[in-house]
Design a protein around this motif. Structure first.
Motif, PDB file in Angstrom:
ATOM      1  N   THR A 156      44.192  48.912  34.177  1.00  0.00           N
ATOM      2  CA  THR A 156      45.005  48.949  35.381  1.00  0.00           C
ATOM      3  C   THR A 156      44.618  50.164  36.212  1.00  0.00           C
ATOM      4  O   THR A 156      44.108  51.159  35.673  1.00  0.00           O
ATOM      5  CB  THR A 156      46.507  49.023  35.051  1.00  0.00           C
ATOM      6  OG1 THR A 156      46.755  50.191  34.254  1.00  0.00           O
ATOM      7  CG2 THR A 156      46.964  47.785  34.294  1.00  0.00           C
ATOM      8  N   TYR A 157      44.857  50.055  37.508  1.00  0.00           N
ATOM      9  CA  TYR A 157      44.568  51.164  38.413  1.00  0.00           C
ATOM     10  C   TYR A 157      45.814  51.497  39.229  1.00  0.00           C
ATOM     11  O   TYR A 157      46.522  50.595  39.696  1.00  0.00           O
ATOM     12  CB  TYR A 157      43.434  50.824  39.371  1.00  0.00           C
ATOM     13  CG  TYR A 157      43.422  51.738  40.576  1.00  0.00           C
ATOM     14  CD1 TYR A 157      43.019  53.069  40.449  1.00  0.00           C
ATOM     15  CD2 TYR A 157      43.875  51.297  41.816  1.00  0.00           C
ATOM     16  CE1 TYR A 157      43.059  53.931  41.545  1.00  0.00           C
ATOM     17  CE2 TYR A 157      43.907  52.148  42.910  1.00  0.00           C
ATOM     18  CZ  TYR A 157      43.503  53.462  42.768  1.00  0.00           C
ATOM     19  OH  TYR A 157      43.561  54.316  43.841  1.00  0.00           O
ATOM     20  N   ALA A 210      39.037  46.543  45.094  1.00  0.00           N
ATOM     21  CA  ALA A 210      38.163  45.751  44.233  1.00  0.00           C
ATOM     22  C   ALA A 210      36.717  46.218  44.331  1.00  0.00           C
ATOM     23  O   ALA A 210      36.017  46.343  43.308  1.00  0.00           O
ATOM     24  CB  ALA A 210      38.267  44.274  44.604  1.00  0.00           C
ATOM     25  N   GLU A 211      36.245  46.499  45.542  1.00  0.00           N
ATOM     26  CA  GLU A 211      34.859  46.925  45.702  1.00  0.00           C
ATOM     27  C   GLU A 211      34.629  48.293  45.074  1.00  0.00           C
ATOM     28  O   GLU A 211      33.580  48.545  44.468  1.00  0.00           O
ATOM     29  CB  GLU A 211      34.477  46.948  47.179  1.00  0.00           C
ATOM     30  CG  GLU A 211      33.024  47.310  47.438  1.00  0.00           C
ATOM     31  CD  GLU A 211      32.041  46.383  46.744  1.00  0.00           C
ATOM     32  OE1 GLU A 211      30.915  46.832  46.422  1.00  0.00           O
ATOM     33  OE2 GLU A 211      32.381  45.201  46.506  1.00  0.00           O
ATOM     34  N   ALA A 212      35.599  49.191  45.184  1.00  0.00           N
ATOM     35  CA  ALA A 212      35.467  50.512  44.563  1.00  0.00           C
ATOM     36  C   ALA A 212      35.395  50.390  43.045  1.00  0.00           C
ATOM     37  O   ALA A 212      34.581  51.055  42.387  1.00  0.00           O
ATOM     38  CB  ALA A 212      36.631  51.406  44.975  1.00  0.00           C
ATOM     39  N   LEU A 213      36.223  49.534  42.463  1.00  0.00           N
ATOM     40  CA  LEU A 213      36.214  49.356  41.008  1.00  0.00           C
ATOM     41  C   LEU A 213      34.944  48.656  40.547  1.00  0.00           C
ATOM     42  O   LEU A 213      34.400  48.969  39.478  1.00  0.00           O
ATOM     43  CB  LEU A 213      37.453  48.567  40.578  1.00  0.00           C
ATOM     44  CG  LEU A 213      38.800  49.267  40.853  1.00  0.00           C
ATOM     45  CD1 LEU A 213      39.962  48.354  40.489  1.00  0.00           C
ATOM     46  CD2 LEU A 213      38.899  50.588  40.095  1.00  0.00           C
ATOM     47  N   ARG A 214      34.455  47.727  41.341  1.00  0.00           N
ATOM     48  CA  ARG A 214      33.187  47.072  40.992  1.00  0.00           C
ATOM     49  C   ARG A 214      32.022  48.059  41.126  1.00  0.00           C
ATOM     50  O   ARG A 214      31.066  48.008  40.342  1.00  0.00           O
ATOM     51  CB  ARG A 214      32.968  45.843  41.873  1.00  0.00           C
ATOM     52  CG  ARG A 214      33.920  44.704  41.532  1.00  0.00           C
ATOM     53  CD  ARG A 214      33.492  43.381  42.121  1.00  0.00           C
ATOM     54  NE  ARG A 214      34.313  42.313  41.577  1.00  0.00           N
ATOM     55  CZ  ARG A 214      35.341  41.747  42.195  1.00  0.00           C
ATOM     56  NH1 ARG A 214      35.660  42.143  43.420  1.00  0.00           N
ATOM     57  NH2 ARG A 214      36.039  40.794  41.611  1.00  0.00           N
ATOM     58  N   ASP A 215      32.099  48.939  42.103  1.00  0.00           N
ATOM     59  CA  ASP A 215      31.060  49.953  42.233  1.00  0.00           C
ATOM     60  C   ASP A 215      31.082  50.896  41.034  1.00  0.00           C
ATOM     61  O   ASP A 215      30.034  51.376  40.588  1.00  0.00           O
ATOM     62  CB  ASP A 215      31.242  50.737  43.527  1.00  0.00           C
ATOM     63  CG  ASP A 215      29.941  51.348  44.012  1.00  0.00           C
ATOM     64  OD1 ASP A 215      28.867  50.832  43.660  1.00  0.00           O
ATOM     65  OD2 ASP A 215      29.990  52.357  44.732  1.00  0.00           O
TER      66      ASP A 215
END
Length: 214
Positions: free
Chosen positions: A90-91, A168-173
């Protein structure tokens, strides 16, 4: 009748090039089954804590009956186009994350950018966003993570239009960053220099053609 057969064996440093190649291949095939990625995992856990990510864990039984919580971190590599890394957890907003990540990794601009992106989207949403990260595939890469975000607003204010995609993009990065760290560590530990050092340190010996002896 029993016979005594003598075999001349050599340490890695005394083998010819072709024999060294065979000896290294033996090591890479049979001696890389340990948790060579532990250091990367430990650093990643620290980074997640700084950024506000609570990794999901599961207990694993150790020798002797004790248990250890293992993080839900997955990867596959490092040879195919679809290889990658992912994680579950979780974030939520972590105060001071952008400054803390620069203290932890002062030269890693990719981590700085991830922290800055999360900080900015939280600011636009009054630091009320949180997200759930789940693995949803048989493959392991950043797009096998299902990421859903929400906002905890006392007045039922919705998230800004860009919030979920930005988080989402930050976590995927971050998953991409993790894969690069794992890849770098693997190639470092399996380099000719590193393998030769481990073979010498552990007193492994080989026949003249590079076959492991004993």
């Amino acid at each position: 009748m029993p016979q005594i057969i003598e075999t001349v064996v050599y340490p890695i440093g005394e083998l010819c090039d072709s024999a060294k190649h065979a000896a290294r291949a033996w090591y890479r095939q049979h001696c890389m089954d340990h948790a060579w990625y532990d250091f990367v995992y430990e650093d990643f856990k620290t980074i997640c804590s700084i950024l506000g990510i609570a990794l999901r864990t599961s207990p694993a039984r150790l020798v002797g009956g004790a248990t250890r919580d293992l993080p839900h971190i997955y990867f596959r590599g490092f040879w195919s186009q679809g290889d990658g890394a992912c994680f579950e957890g979780t974030y939520s907003y972590a105060r001071g994350a952008a400054a803390s990540i620069r203290i932890h990794a002062p030269l890693d601009t990719r981590l700085h950018a991830i922290a800055d992106s999360l900080q900015a989207v939280q600011r636009r949403n009054f630091y009320q966003c949180h997200a759930r990260i789940e693995h949803r595939d048989r493959y392991y890469h950043e797009y096998s993570m299902a990421i859903s975000a929400e906002r905890d607003s006392a007045t039922w204010q919705p998230m800004t239009a860009d919030a979920e995609d930005t988080i989402a993009e930050a976590l995927r990065d971050l998953a991409r960053w993790l894969y690069r760290q794992l890849e770098s560590e693997y190639w470092h530990q399996t380099s000719d220099e590193a393998v030769d050092e481990m073979l010498a340190m552990n007193d492994h010996t080989f026949t003249a053609d590079g076959e492991r002896f004993g």
